[in-house]
Motif scaffolding. Structure first.
Motif, PDB file in Angstrom:
ATOM      1  N   GLN A  32       0.830  -1.202   0.000  1.00  0.00           N
ATOM      2  CA  GLN A  32       0.000   0.000   0.000  1.00  0.00           C
ATOM      3  C   GLN A  32       0.868   1.257   0.000  1.00  0.00           C
ATOM      4  OE1 GLN A  32      -2.461  -0.500   3.482  1.00  0.00           O
ATOM      5  NE2 GLN A  32      -4.046  -1.694   2.396  1.00  0.00           N
ATOM      6  N   ASN A  33       1.866   1.267   0.882  1.00  0.00           N
ATOM      7  CA  ASN A  33       2.771   2.418   0.955  1.00  0.00           C
ATOM      8  C   ASN A  33       3.555   2.584  -0.342  1.00  0.00           C
ATOM      9  OD1 ASN A  33       3.771   2.525   4.491  1.00  0.00           O
ATOM     10  ND2 ASN A  33       1.776   2.511   3.524  1.00  0.00           N
ATOM     11  N   LEU A  34       4.034   1.469  -0.873  1.00  0.00           N
ATOM     12  CA  LEU A  34       4.833   1.505  -2.094  1.00  0.00           C
ATOM     13  C   LEU A  34       4.029   2.082  -3.255  1.00  0.00           C
ATOM     14  CD1 LEU A  34       7.513   0.802  -3.475  1.00  0.00           C
ATOM     15  CD2 LEU A  34       6.567  -1.460  -3.976  1.00  0.00           C
ATOM     16  N   GLN A  35       2.777   1.658  -3.362  1.00  0.00           N
ATOM     17  CA  GLN A  35       1.936   2.155  -4.441  1.00  0.00           C
ATOM     18  C   GLN A  35       1.718   3.664  -4.331  1.00  0.00           C
ATOM     19  OE1 GLN A  35      -1.849   0.166  -4.766  1.00  0.00           O
ATOM     20  NE2 GLN A  35      -2.053   0.704  -6.932  1.00  0.00           N
ATOM     21  N   GLN A  36       1.512   4.158  -3.133  1.00  0.00           N
ATOM     22  CA  GLN A  36       1.337   5.593  -2.932  1.00  0.00           C
ATOM     23  C   GLN A  36       2.603   6.367  -3.294  1.00  0.00           C
ATOM     24  OE1 GLN A  36       0.145   5.966   1.169  1.00  0.00           O
ATOM     25  NE2 GLN A  36      -1.883   5.053   0.833  1.00  0.00           N
ATOM     26  N   ILE A  37       3.750   5.808  -2.893  1.00  0.00           N
ATOM     27  CA  ILE A  37       5.023   6.468  -3.175  1.00  0.00           C
ATOM     28  C   ILE A  37       5.293   6.484  -4.677  1.00  0.00           C
ATOM     29  CG2 ILE A  37       7.527   6.245  -2.927  1.00  0.00           C
ATOM     30  CD1 ILE A  37       7.038   5.301  -0.060  1.00  0.00           C
ATOM     31  N   ILE A  38       5.020   5.374  -5.355  1.00  0.00           N
ATOM     32  CA  ILE A  38       5.247   5.295  -6.800  1.00  0.00           C
ATOM     33  C   ILE A  38       4.387   6.312  -7.538  1.00  0.00           C
ATOM     34  CG2 ILE A  38       5.029   3.837  -8.848  1.00  0.00           C
ATOM     35  CD1 ILE A  38       7.406   3.223  -6.964  1.00  0.00           C
ATOM     36  N   LEU A  39       3.135   6.461  -7.113  1.00  0.00           N
ATOM     37  CA  LEU A  39       2.251   7.447  -7.744  1.00  0.00           C
ATOM     38  C   LEU A  39       2.796   8.856  -7.549  1.00  0.00           C
ATOM     39  CD1 LEU A  39      -1.293   6.050  -6.792  1.00  0.00           C
ATOM     40  CD2 LEU A  39      -0.207   6.055  -9.054  1.00  0.00           C
ATOM     41  N   MET A  40       3.345   9.121  -6.360  1.00  0.00           N
ATOM     42  CA  MET A  40       3.931  10.434  -6.097  1.00  0.00           C
ATOM     43  C   MET A  40       5.155  10.675  -6.979  1.00  0.00           C
ATOM     44  SD  MET A  40       6.611  12.180  -4.599  1.00  0.00           S
ATOM     45  CE  MET A  40       7.360  11.031  -3.451  1.00  0.00           C
ATOM     46  N   LEU A  41       6.015   9.649  -7.084  1.00  0.00           N
ATOM     47  CA  LEU A  41       7.223   9.772  -7.904  1.00  0.00           C
ATOM     48  C   LEU A  41       6.875  10.006  -9.365  1.00  0.00           C
ATOM     49  CD1 LEU A  41       9.414   6.933  -6.347  1.00  0.00           C
ATOM     50  CD2 LEU A  41       9.805   9.391  -6.155  1.00  0.00           C
ATOM     51  N   GLN A  42       5.890   9.275  -9.861  1.00  0.00           N
ATOM     52  CA  GLN A  42       5.481   9.429 -11.251  1.00  0.00           C
ATOM     53  C   GLN A  42       4.880  10.808 -11.492  1.00  0.00           C
ATOM     54  OE1 GLN A  42       2.864   6.096 -11.823  1.00  0.00           O
ATOM     55  NE2 GLN A  42       4.544   4.662 -12.252  1.00  0.00           N
ATOM     56  N   SER A  43       4.130  11.299 -10.506  1.00  0.00           N
ATOM     57  CA  SER A  43       3.525  12.621 -10.636  1.00  0.00           C
ATOM     58  C   SER A  43       4.578  13.722 -10.654  1.00  0.00           C
ATOM     59  CB  SER A  43       2.551  12.858  -9.477  1.00  0.00           C
ATOM     60  OG  SER A  43       2.051  14.182  -9.495  1.00  0.00           O
ATOM     61  N   LYS A  44       5.630  13.561  -9.837  1.00  0.00           N
ATOM     62  CA  LYS A  44       6.646  14.601  -9.713  1.00  0.00           C
ATOM     63  C   LYS A  44       7.770  14.463 -10.732  1.00  0.00           C
ATOM     64  CE  LYS A  44       9.482  16.979  -6.279  1.00  0.00           C
ATOM     65  NZ  LYS A  44       9.822  17.097  -4.845  1.00  0.00           N
ATOM     66  N   HIS A  45       8.143  13.223 -11.051  1.00  0.00           N
ATOM     67  CA  HIS A  45       9.307  13.009 -11.908  1.00  0.00           C
ATOM     68  C   HIS A  45       8.993  12.302 -13.230  1.00  0.00           C
ATOM     69  CE1 HIS A  45      11.889  14.343  -8.644  1.00  0.00           C
ATOM     70  NE2 HIS A  45      11.284  13.503  -7.831  1.00  0.00           N
ATOM     71  N   GLY A  46       7.739  11.882 -13.425  1.00  0.00           N
ATOM     72  CA  GLY A  46       7.385  11.189 -14.663  1.00  0.00           C
ATOM     73  C   GLY A  46       8.210   9.921 -14.834  1.00  0.00           C
ATOM     74  N   HIS A  47       8.804   9.752 -16.011  1.00  0.00           N
ATOM     75  CA  HIS A  47       9.663   8.586 -16.277  1.00  0.00           C
ATOM     76  C   HIS A  47      11.146   8.950 -16.157  1.00  0.00           C
ATOM     77  CE1 HIS A  47       6.472   5.863 -17.315  1.00  0.00           C
ATOM     78  NE2 HIS A  47       5.978   6.710 -18.202  1.00  0.00           N
ATOM     79  N   HIS A  48      11.413   9.994 -15.404  1.00  0.00           N
ATOM     80  CA  HIS A  48      12.806  10.428 -15.250  1.00  0.00           C
ATOM     81  C   HIS A  48      13.468   9.832 -14.013  1.00  0.00           C
ATOM     82  CE1 HIS A  48      12.927  13.269 -18.554  1.00  0.00           C
ATOM     83  NE2 HIS A  48      11.784  13.804 -18.154  1.00  0.00           N
ATOM     84  N   TYR A  49      12.835   8.890 -13.367  1.00  0.00           N
ATOM     85  CA  TYR A  49      13.472   8.291 -12.196  1.00  0.00           C
ATOM     86  C   TYR A  49      13.792   6.818 -12.449  1.00  0.00           C
ATOM     87  CZ  TYR A  49       9.269   5.728 -10.689  1.00  0.00           C
ATOM     88  OH  TYR A  49       8.217   4.852 -10.610  1.00  0.00           O
ATOM     89  N   MET A  50      14.880   6.374 -11.840  1.00  0.00           N
ATOM     90  CA  MET A  50      15.270   4.963 -11.878  1.00  0.00           C
ATOM     91  C   MET A  50      15.317   4.456 -10.451  1.00  0.00           C
ATOM     92  SD  MET A  50      18.585   2.981 -13.506  1.00  0.00           S
ATOM     93  CE  MET A  50      19.807   3.834 -12.501  1.00  0.00           C
ATOM     94  N   LEU A  51      14.711   3.319 -10.187  1.00  0.00           N
ATOM     95  CA  LEU A  51      14.679   2.739  -8.854  1.00  0.00           C
ATOM     96  C   LEU A  51      15.787   1.697  -8.718  1.00  0.00           C
ATOM     97  CD1 LEU A  51      11.597   1.934  -6.758  1.00  0.00           C
ATOM     98  CD2 LEU A  51      13.405   0.239  -6.897  1.00  0.00           C
TER      99      LEU A  51
END
Length: 291
Positions: A32-51
């Motif tokens: 649940q936490n991971l999904q929320q964080i991923i949505l935030m990352l995508q909203s702020k950084h789009g596809h410019h982040y690498m995990l």
């Protein structure tokens, strides 16, 4: 109790982020936490982040992210040198490819592996001379010292040590005659975006100078005094002499490979004449910068 098991997201720098899930966190809460964080990352950084996944390979994690680097590092053990170099090289290449690229360091379990990677990347960036802002190194070192080092195993600590950026030298050549009110402004220059960021600014009058050394602590430095990235124990020392002759021992001064001091005064990003255009000082402070 549930609050203690929630995942923690921290921006070490603007481009290096950590996601930590504590041991014992139930799978349901983790997802649940991971999904929320991923949505935030995508909203702020789009596809410019690498995990960068420092935990065991996770199919769910891979499906939720467009770009994942699985290290396969084992909890409580120090990875071998080749693995560290490989991961640091990939991280460095990703950051250098595009100025908007960010790294997300994911760790589930103990924080030791996160400490190994942060400390190793500080070393790697120093050696490769491709570091971000020098202030980012202070931020990474502070994060390592405050949040990670105490939680690492002795073997992990032995394997890597956080790099230190102890001193940075600037030499005025040819010698300058100083008299009256003096202002010193230090910038971090970003050639790619043709911008610069104020690291610190200070003013003094030569009539109040006694001896050959002036020392300014963080609290004495404009801009730096309110900048969390500037180390709390950081200071600026100005060494002055009575003559234009070179200061004895200057030949022993040297900067690390990750530091470049630009003396090209014909470059408008480097040059500033006295109090010229002082109204832009605060604007410069807010500009994004980098090496």
């Amino acid at each position: 109790m549930e609050e203690q098991l929630r995942m923690d997201l921290t921006y070490i720098t603007e481009r290096i982020i950590t996601i930590f899930c504590p041991p014992g966190c139930p799978e349901k809460i983790y997802l649940q936490n991971l999904q929320q964080i991923i949505l935030m990352l995508q909203s702020k950084h789009g596809h410019h982040y690498m995990l960068v996944n420092l935990s065991q390979k996770n199919k769910t994690l891979t499906q939720m992210n467009h770009k994942v680097l699985d290290t396969g590092w084992v909890d409580l053990l120090a990875p071998d040198l080749n693995q560290i170099i490989s991961v640091c090289t990939t991280m460095n290449n990703w950051l250098q490819t595009h100025e908007k690229h960010v790294l997300v360091l994911h760790c589930r379990g103990c924080k030791g592996r996160l400490g190994v990677l942060v400390a190793s990347y500080i070393h790697f960036a120093n050696i490769s001379a491709s570091a971000e802002l020098s202030l980012d190194h202070f931020a990474m070192r502070r994060f390592y010292n405050d949040k990670l080092s105490a939680l690492m195993t002795p073997s992990q600590k032995r394997h890597v040590n956080a790099a230190q950026t102890d001193r940075l030298y600037f030499v005025l050549q040819p010698a300058q005659l100083l008299k009256g009110d003096i202002m010193v402004v230090c910038y971090d220059k970003n050639s790619q975006s043709a911008s610069r960021q104020v690291v610190f600014r200070l003013q003094f009058h030569t009539g109040l100078v006694f001896g050959h050394t002036l020392t300014f602590s963080k609290a004495d430095l404009d801009c730096a005094s309110e900048d969390a990235r500037f180390p709390e124990d950081g200071k600026v020392e100005l060494l002055v002499s009575d003559s234009p002759e070179k200061i004895t021992g200057r030949e022993l001064w040297s900067n690390g490979r990750c530091v470049t001091v630009d003396y090209d005064t014909f470059d408008p990003l480097v040059r500033r004449d006295s109090y010229q255009d002082t109204s832009s000082l605060e604007t410069d402070r807010n500009e994004a910068g980098g090496n």
